[in-house]
Design a protein around this motif. Sequence first.
Motif, PDB file in Angstrom:
ATOM      1  N   PHE A 206      38.814  93.553  75.831  1.00 28.17           N
ATOM      2  CA  PHE A 206      38.276  92.145  75.669  1.00 28.17           C
ATOM      3  C   PHE A 206      39.544  91.279  75.990  1.00 28.17           C
ATOM      4  O   PHE A 206      39.826  89.855  76.263  1.00 28.17           O
ATOM      5  N   ALA A 207      41.265  91.704  75.139  1.00 28.89           N
ATOM      6  CA  ALA A 207      42.182  90.622  75.151  1.00 28.89           C
ATOM      7  C   ALA A 207      42.692  90.791  76.946  1.00 28.89           C
ATOM      8  O   ALA A 207      42.892  89.789  77.150  1.00 28.89           O
ATOM      9  N   THR A 208      42.249  91.816  77.132  1.00 28.09           N
ATOM     10  CA  THR A 208      42.696  92.096  78.592  1.00 28.09           C
ATOM     11  C   THR A 208      41.906  91.367  79.091  1.00 28.09           C
ATOM     12  O   THR A 208      42.307  90.858  80.562  1.00 28.09           O
ATOM     13  N   SER A 209      40.443  91.284  79.715  1.00 28.80           N
ATOM     14  CA  SER A 209      39.681  89.957  80.037  1.00 28.80           C
ATOM     15  C   SER A 209      40.386  89.006  79.894  1.00 28.80           C
ATOM     16  O   SER A 209      39.603  87.936  80.560  1.00 28.80           O
ATOM     17  N   LEU A 210      41.040  88.048  79.075  1.00 28.61           N
ATOM     18  CA  LEU A 210      41.505  87.094  79.234  1.00 28.61           C
ATOM     19  C   LEU A 210      42.694  86.661  79.436  1.00 28.61           C
ATOM     20  O   LEU A 210      43.025  85.515  79.647  1.00 28.61           O
ATOM     21  N   GLN A 211      43.457  87.599  79.444  1.00 29.63           N
ATOM     22  CA  GLN A 211      44.400  87.385  80.388  1.00 29.63           C
ATOM     23  C   GLN A 211      44.811  87.597  82.026  1.00 29.63           C
ATOM     24  O   GLN A 211      45.616  86.198  82.016  1.00 29.63           O
ATOM     25  N   SER A 212      43.643  87.096  82.190  1.00 26.30           N
ATOM     26  CA  SER A 212      43.363  87.188  83.660  1.00 26.30           C
ATOM     27  C   SER A 212      43.232  86.137  84.122  1.00 26.30           C
ATOM     28  O   SER A 212      44.317  85.766  84.830  1.00 26.30           O
ATOM     29  N   ASN A 213      42.732  85.059  83.141  1.00 23.99           N
ATOM     30  CA  ASN A 213      42.940  83.562  82.689  1.00 23.99           C
ATOM     31  C   ASN A 213      43.574  83.036  82.278  1.00 23.99           C
ATOM     32  O   ASN A 213      43.910  81.614  82.331  1.00 23.99           O
TER      33      ASN A 213
ATOM     34  N   LEU B 143      32.589  88.849  65.896  1.00 22.72           N
ATOM     35  CA  LEU B 143      34.143  88.831  65.471  1.00 22.72           C
ATOM     36  C   LEU B 143      33.917  90.635  64.494  1.00 22.72           C
ATOM     37  O   LEU B 143      34.636  90.884  64.893  1.00 22.72           O
ATOM     38  N   ILE B 144      32.790  90.460  64.253  1.00 28.24           N
ATOM     39  CA  ILE B 144      32.800  92.230  63.951  1.00 28.24           C
ATOM     40  C   ILE B 144      33.162  92.897  65.187  1.00 28.24           C
ATOM     41  O   ILE B 144      33.381  94.447  64.545  1.00 28.24           O
ATOM     42  N   ARG B 145      33.328  92.763  66.487  1.00 27.20           N
ATOM     43  CA  ARG B 145      33.395  93.267  67.412  1.00 27.20           C
ATOM     44  C   ARG B 145      35.128  92.938  67.209  1.00 27.20           C
ATOM     45  O   ARG B 145      35.961  93.466  68.305  1.00 27.20           O
ATOM     46  N   ASN B 146      36.092  92.535  66.694  1.00 28.25           N
ATOM     47  CA  ASN B 146      37.151  92.080  67.012  1.00 28.25           C
ATOM     48  C   ASN B 146      37.250  90.541  68.391  1.00 28.25           C
ATOM     49  O   ASN B 146      38.078  91.244  69.335  1.00 28.25           O
ATOM     50  N   LYS B 147      36.279  90.336  68.443  1.00 24.04           N
ATOM     51  CA  LYS B 147      36.295  89.493  69.614  1.00 24.04           C
ATOM     52  C   LYS B 147      36.248  87.969  69.230  1.00 24.04           C
ATOM     53  O   LYS B 147      35.828  87.607  70.308  1.00 24.04           O
ATOM     54  N   GLY B 148      37.049  87.410  68.416  1.00 25.95           N
ATOM     55  CA  GLY B 148      37.034  86.430  68.115  1.00 25.95           C
ATOM     56  C   GLY B 148      38.251  85.520  69.298  1.00 25.95           C
ATOM     57  O   GLY B 148      39.283  86.368  69.304  1.00 25.95           O
ATOM     58  N   LEU B 149      37.852  84.594  69.749  1.00 31.16           N
ATOM     59  CA  LEU B 149      39.246  84.269  71.142  1.00 31.16           C
ATOM     60  C   LEU B 149      39.913  83.863  70.714  1.00 31.16           C
ATOM     61  O   LEU B 149      41.289  83.270  70.661  1.00 31.16           O
ATOM     62  N   MET B 150      40.112  82.531  69.088  1.00 27.55           N
ATOM     63  CA  MET B 150      40.769  82.147  69.082  1.00 27.55           C
ATOM     64  C   MET B 150      41.488  82.793  67.189  1.00 27.55           C
ATOM     65  O   MET B 150      40.614  83.533  66.188  1.00 27.55           O
ATOM     66  N   HIS B 151      41.960  83.058  66.645  1.00 24.80           N
ATOM     67  CA  HIS B 151      43.319  83.458  65.576  1.00 24.80           C
ATOM     68  C   HIS B 151      42.253  82.733  64.545  1.00 24.80           C
ATOM     69  O   HIS B 151      41.445  83.631  63.376  1.00 24.80           O
ATOM     70  N   SER B 152      42.531  81.492  64.184  1.00 25.16           N
ATOM     71  CA  SER B 152      41.503  80.695  62.961  1.00 25.16           C
ATOM     72  C   SER B 152      39.793  81.315  63.413  1.00 25.16           C
ATOM     73  O   SER B 152      39.245  81.481  62.196  1.00 25.16           O
ATOM     74  N   ASP B 153      38.962  81.858  64.346  1.00 24.67           N
ATOM     75  CA  ASP B 153      38.080  82.661  64.466  1.00 24.67           C
ATOM     76  C   ASP B 153      37.748  83.738  63.632  1.00 24.67           C
ATOM     77  O   ASP B 153      37.246  84.503  62.693  1.00 24.67           O
ATOM     78  N   GLN B 154      39.257  84.722  64.290  1.00 23.67           N
ATOM     79  CA  GLN B 154      39.315  85.958  63.800  1.00 23.67           C
ATOM     80  C   GLN B 154      39.109  85.956  62.414  1.00 23.67           C
ATOM     81  O   GLN B 154      38.978  86.986  61.737  1.00 23.67           O
ATOM     82  N   GLN B 155      40.199  85.389  61.750  1.00 19.47           N
ATOM     83  CA  GLN B 155      40.344  85.200  60.566  1.00 19.47           C
ATOM     84  C   GLN B 155      39.337  85.097  59.570  1.00 19.47           C
ATOM     85  O   GLN B 155      38.948  86.215  58.249  1.00 19.47           O
ATOM     86  N   LEU B 156      37.644  84.929  60.014  1.00 18.61           N
ATOM     87  CA  LEU B 156      36.076  85.044  59.370  1.00 18.61           C
ATOM     88  C   LEU B 156      35.878  86.484  59.183  1.00 18.61           C
ATOM     89  O   LEU B 156      35.542  86.745  58.728  1.00 18.61           O
ATOM     90  N   TYR B 157      36.410  87.565  60.205  1.00 17.91           N
ATOM     91  CA  TYR B 157      36.427  89.137  59.827  1.00 17.91           C
ATOM     92  C   TYR B 157      38.275  89.696  60.131  1.00 17.91           C
ATOM     93  O   TYR B 157      37.730  90.295  61.493  1.00 17.91           O
TER      94      TYR B 157
END
Length: 318
Positions: A217-224, A253-267
């Motif tokens: 997920f991180a890799t897919s975002l880095q290109s953009n 979020l369960i898959r650690n694919k929250g876009l922003m830091h604040s999102d992933q904080q919920l899991y």
Amino acid sequence: MASNTSFSFSAAFLIFFIVGLASAQLSTTFYNASCPKALETIHAAVSAAVSKERRMGASLLRLHFHDCFVNGCDGSILLDDTSSFTGEKTAGPNNNSLRGFDVVDTIKSQVESVCKQAVSCADILAVAARDAVVALGGPSWSVQLGRRDATTASFSAANNDIPSPTTDLSPLISAFSKKGLSTTDMIALSGAHTIGQARCTSFRTRVYNETNIASSFATSLQSNCPTSGSDDSLSPLDAVSPYVFDNYYYKNLIRNKGLMHSDQQLYNGGSADSQTTTYSSDAAKFYSDFAAAMVKMGGISPLTGSNGEIRTNCRKTN
């Protein structure tokens, strides 16, 4: 310690009392007599706007949230700067980010054509948020109405009261609590991120520096979103179904694919994990809690009675 605890309890009680009292002054039937076509006029305009551009649904929902979190749901987010105050549009959380002001202008113009100076801009935001969610397949709720519009705005409050994309769980809970919203409300309202997009500048640090993110997920975002530049490049908050209001935000979020830091904080191994897990598997529960939280948020410190005004132009005072 005892005195501090007592003070905190009293302060919290006062917040809830004030929010509850203000909400009681609102009514779902407020415009039945003064502007019976208000809701259908707003609905038609929102439907047209979202049909033209699906992303607009998220933009209208976000306007209501950013309005309510700054001195209450009073339409102050819509005011342009004047010689006497700096508005909220250029505050950090809003500048080059909030959109949909032209759609609100269109809605206001159409409402004014059926009822002159009867429906507030604050109420238009509240109804438009509900109709935008419905237009994208989400739940509906009865919007409490009767808010009036502020005659000023607060640049400083916009900078201080709206949580940033880098906020940790505890400060998130605190920021919502200060507005009379519970942790349950916060987690449910965060589900608004099942639609919409975010700028690279909002998630760059996460995709390059954090470890609680799926590597693919991180890799897919880095290109953009390179390490520098492209600050305004957009990525969907929910890459699975970015234009459908569903519970994939929590599944991500369960898959650690929250876009922003604040999102992933919920899991992230914290107190929000259980509710996030529930929402990821129970869309009906998410919808119910989200609708209830939206009604509650819409009751934050509204101007009612003779306070404020009914603006004829949402961008400026009368």
